[in-house]
Design an enzyme around this catalytic site. Structure first.
Site, PDB file in Angstrom:
ATOM      1  N   ASP A  72      -7.320   9.411 -10.937  1.00 44.39           N
ATOM      2  CA  ASP A  72      -6.109  10.158 -10.567  1.00 44.39           C
ATOM      3  C   ASP A  72      -6.479  11.315  -9.637  1.00 44.39           C
ATOM      4  O   ASP A  72      -5.749  11.640  -8.700  1.00 44.39           O
ATOM      5  CB  ASP A  72      -5.431  10.697 -11.837  1.00 44.39           C
ATOM      6  CG  ASP A  72      -3.962  11.036 -11.641  1.00 44.39           C
ATOM      7  OD1 ASP A  72      -3.515  11.131 -10.486  1.00 44.39           O
ATOM      8  OD2 ASP A  72      -3.259  11.212 -12.649  1.00 44.39           O
ATOM      9  N   CYS A 112      -0.173  11.236  -8.039  1.00 41.62           N
ATOM     10  CA  CYS A 112       0.110   9.870  -7.592  1.00 41.62           C
ATOM     11  C   CYS A 112       0.615   9.892  -6.158  1.00 41.62           C
ATOM     12  O   CYS A 112       1.565  10.604  -5.845  1.00 41.62           O
ATOM     13  CB  CYS A 112       1.150   9.230  -8.516  1.00 41.62           C
ATOM     14  SG  CYS A 112       1.667   7.599  -7.937  1.00 41.62           S
TER      15      CYS A 112
HETATM   16  N1  COA Z   1      -6.258  -5.508  -6.235  1.00 41.99           N
HETATM   17  C1  COA Z   1      -6.499  -5.856  -4.944  1.00 41.99           C
HETATM   18  N2  COA Z   1      -5.657  -6.581  -4.206  1.00 41.99           N
HETATM   19  C2  COA Z   1      -4.513  -6.980  -4.806  1.00 41.99           C
HETATM   20  C3  COA Z   1      -4.212  -6.659  -6.111  1.00 41.99           C
HETATM   21  C4  COA Z   1      -5.130  -5.891  -6.846  1.00 41.99           C
HETATM   22  N3  COA Z   1      -4.901  -5.537  -8.107  1.00 41.99           N
HETATM   23  N4  COA Z   1      -3.020  -7.187  -6.414  1.00 41.99           N
HETATM   24  C5  COA Z   1      -2.584  -7.836  -5.309  1.00 41.99           C
HETATM   25  N5  COA Z   1      -3.491  -7.691  -4.328  1.00 41.99           N
HETATM   26  C6  COA Z   1      -3.451  -8.217  -2.973  1.00 41.99           C
HETATM   27  C7  COA Z   1      -3.010  -9.648  -2.891  1.00 41.99           C
HETATM   28  O1  COA Z   1      -4.127 -10.504  -3.077  1.00 41.99           O
HETATM   29  C8  COA Z   1      -2.483  -9.717  -1.475  1.00 41.99           C
HETATM   30  O2  COA Z   1      -3.559  -9.758  -0.567  1.00 41.99           O
HETATM   31  P1  COA Z   1      -3.421 -10.335   0.913  1.00 41.99           P
HETATM   32  O3  COA Z   1      -2.445  -9.464   1.651  1.00 41.99           O
HETATM   33  O4  COA Z   1      -4.802 -10.228   1.443  1.00 41.99           O
HETATM   34  O5  COA Z   1      -2.937 -11.728   0.704  1.00 41.99           O
HETATM   35  C9  COA Z   1      -1.799  -8.379  -1.305  1.00 41.99           C
HETATM   36  O6  COA Z   1      -2.454  -7.491  -2.239  1.00 41.99           O
HETATM   37  C10 COA Z   1      -0.330  -8.428  -1.572  1.00 41.99           C
HETATM   38  O7  COA Z   1      -0.106  -8.985  -2.848  1.00 41.99           O
HETATM   39  P2  COA Z   1       1.245  -8.772  -3.630  1.00 41.99           P
HETATM   40  O8  COA Z   1       1.155  -9.394  -4.962  1.00 41.99           O
HETATM   41  O9  COA Z   1       2.410  -9.174  -2.747  1.00 41.99           O
HETATM   42  O10 COA Z   1       1.183  -7.232  -3.817  1.00 41.99           O
HETATM   43  P3  COA Z   1       2.145  -6.100  -3.285  1.00 41.99           P
HETATM   44  O11 COA Z   1       2.009  -5.928  -1.825  1.00 41.99           O
HETATM   45  O12 COA Z   1       3.488  -6.310  -3.865  1.00 41.99           O
HETATM   46  O13 COA Z   1       1.453  -4.817  -3.996  1.00 41.99           O
HETATM   47  C11 COA Z   1       0.178  -3.882  -5.800  1.00 41.99           C
HETATM   48  C12 COA Z   1       1.376  -4.731  -5.392  1.00 41.99           C
HETATM   49  C13 COA Z   1       0.311  -3.606  -7.268  1.00 41.99           C
HETATM   50  C14 COA Z   1      -1.098  -4.658  -5.515  1.00 41.99           C
HETATM   51  C15 COA Z   1       0.169  -2.578  -4.954  1.00 41.99           C
HETATM   52  O14 COA Z   1       1.445  -2.030  -4.932  1.00 41.99           O
HETATM   53  C16 COA Z   1      -0.813  -1.574  -5.487  1.00 41.99           C
HETATM   54  O15 COA Z   1      -2.017  -1.747  -5.436  1.00 41.99           O
HETATM   55  N6  COA Z   1      -0.341  -0.450  -6.045  1.00 41.99           N
HETATM   56  C17 COA Z   1      -1.223   0.533  -6.601  1.00 41.99           C
HETATM   57  C18 COA Z   1      -0.489   1.786  -6.852  1.00 41.99           C
HETATM   58  C19 COA Z   1      -1.402   2.865  -7.371  1.00 41.99           C
HETATM   59  O16 COA Z   1      -2.612   2.768  -7.423  1.00 41.99           O
HETATM   60  N7  COA Z   1      -0.754   3.963  -7.760  1.00 41.99           N
HETATM   61  C20 COA Z   1      -1.468   5.103  -8.274  1.00 41.99           C
HETATM   62  C21 COA Z   1      -1.873   4.953  -9.685  1.00 41.99           C
HETATM   63  S1  COA Z   1      -0.535   4.974 -10.805  1.00 41.99           S
HETATM   64 ZN    ZN Z   2      -1.426  11.509 -13.143  1.00 38.37          ZN
END
Ligand code: COA
Ligand code: ZN
Length: 306
Positions: free
Chosen positions: A15, A240
């Site tokens: 975080d 965040c």
């Molecule tokens: N780690 C790495 N890559 C990931 C992943 C993960 N956990 N989950 C999905 N991906 C990749 C997919 O393989 C795909 O890759 P590509 O573009 O090379 O094909 C791409 O991300 C899109 O996948 P999708 O399922 O459509 O994901 P999205 O674009 O809807 O994003 C998350 C969803 C969850 C992956 C993204 O929003 C995210 O990482 N959020 C993190 C938020 C965060 O860390 N917040 C702070 C802490 S609370």
């Molecule tokens: Zn926090």
């Protein structure tokens, strides 16, 4: 007689760093963890297995987790995973504990993990089940558990229902998060007291931010409710990237000072934490520290601190 203890998870490597403008090297993250462990911190959230496009700072998750677990085998180390793909990446890196992050509102889930509330609930539950089936330890955040930057006040009943659902899906530790630091102490005490009663088999933790200078007051309210598990971040760094207005976490040094002052044992050394703050300052290139850090440093200079 042994003093009652509280358990602190320092979330600064995750975080604390996820939203920093400066790219922090894996070596500097390891040095941060080294100083935390040397200070007596027994539990860290080391990183997150999220999309590197969403959070570039966490792109080294696999390497960092491997190195942390190898270097400090006795340290409790968790990694945040937003979905099954994250869990599988964490498992491949040898993770022993993972944390899912479910926000209590539609919009916050959408902004954070690109899912609505129902889908995020299902995906979090499935990720927890799969993690437990693989023998991993689990935590589940219920984020924006008091106020959402997009939807305002969050109803207590919804937070309770989501917490129950995560516990039923296999969350061994439930982490109630005031993601933007907007809770009131009375509400923290009331919600956590209710959850402690409702979830007797689940460890209950609280994750606070110090946006409005109330971090320690909120932590004290949680103590009064009976909570003994806290997230905090050394130097008060954190927030965040997808929650506007989320300023720094409750600083680990402020929490330790407050808890020890209340007669509770944290197992953590304040000079040791200042040593970790020094490193974070050097790496991020700006002054850091919770509300107490300047005073702690003066005490240290006068030889009055540990
Ligand atoms: N780690 C790495 N890559 C990931 C992943 C993960 N956990 N989950 C999905 N991906 C990749 C997919 O393989 C795909 O890759 P590509 O573009 O090379 O094909 C791409 O991300 C899109 O996948 P999708 O399922 O459509 O994901 P999205 O674009 O809807 O994003 C998350 C969803 C969850 C992956 C993204 O929003 C995210 O990482 N959020 C993190 C938020 C965060 O860390 N917040 C702070 C802490 S609370
Ligand atoms: Zn926090």
């Amino acid at each position: 007689m042994a003093r009652e203890a509280i358990h602190i998870t320092d979330v600064s490597p995750r975080d604390g760093l996820q939203n920093q403008a400066v790219a922090v090297s894996t070596a500097d993250k390891l040095e941060l963890v080294r100083r935390l462990a040397a200070a007596g911190v027994a539990s860290v959230e080391a990183t997150s297995f999220v999309s590197p496009k969403a959070v570039p700072q966490m792109a080294d998750a696999a390497e960092l987790l491997r190195e942390v677990q190898a270097a400090w085998p006795a340290l409790r180390v968790s990694a945040l995973v937003p979905n099954v793909r994250g869990l599988e990446r964490a498992q491949a890196a040898g993770a022993r504990e993972v944390a899912v992050v479910l926000s209590a509102t539609e919009t916050m889930n959408r902004r954070n993990i690109n899912m609505g509330l129902d889908e995020a609930t299902e995906v979090s539950a499935q990720t927890l089940q799969q993690a437990r089936a693989a023998g991993l330890a689990t935590r589940a955040y219920v984020a924006v558990a008091f106020e959402c930057p997009f939807e305002g006040a969050v109803p207590a009943e919804r937070v309770f229902a989501l917490a129950q659902r995560m516990a039923a899906a296999g969350a061994q530790e439930l982490v109630v998060a005031d993601t933007i630091g907007a809770a009131a102490p009375t509400e923290v005490k009331a919600r956590l007291a209710t959850l402690l009663q409702a979830l007797p088999g689940t460890a209950l933790a609280v994750h606070l931010h110090d946006t409005r200078g109330l971090g320690s007051a909120l932590a004290f309210a949680a103590l009064e409710a009976g909570v003994r598990r806290f997230d905090a971040s050394v130097g008060g760094i954190g927030g965040c990237p997808f929650a506007p207005g989320a300023a720094g976490n409750l600083a680990t040094e402020d929490l330790v000072l407050m808890a020890e002052g209340c007669g509770l044992d944290t197992g953590i050394s304040l000079p040791g934490l200042l040593h970790a703050v020094d490193h974070a300052e050097a790496v991020l290139g700006r002054p850091l520290g919770g509300r107490s850090a300047a005073w702690l440093r003066r005490q240290q200079e006068r030889g009055l601190l540990g």
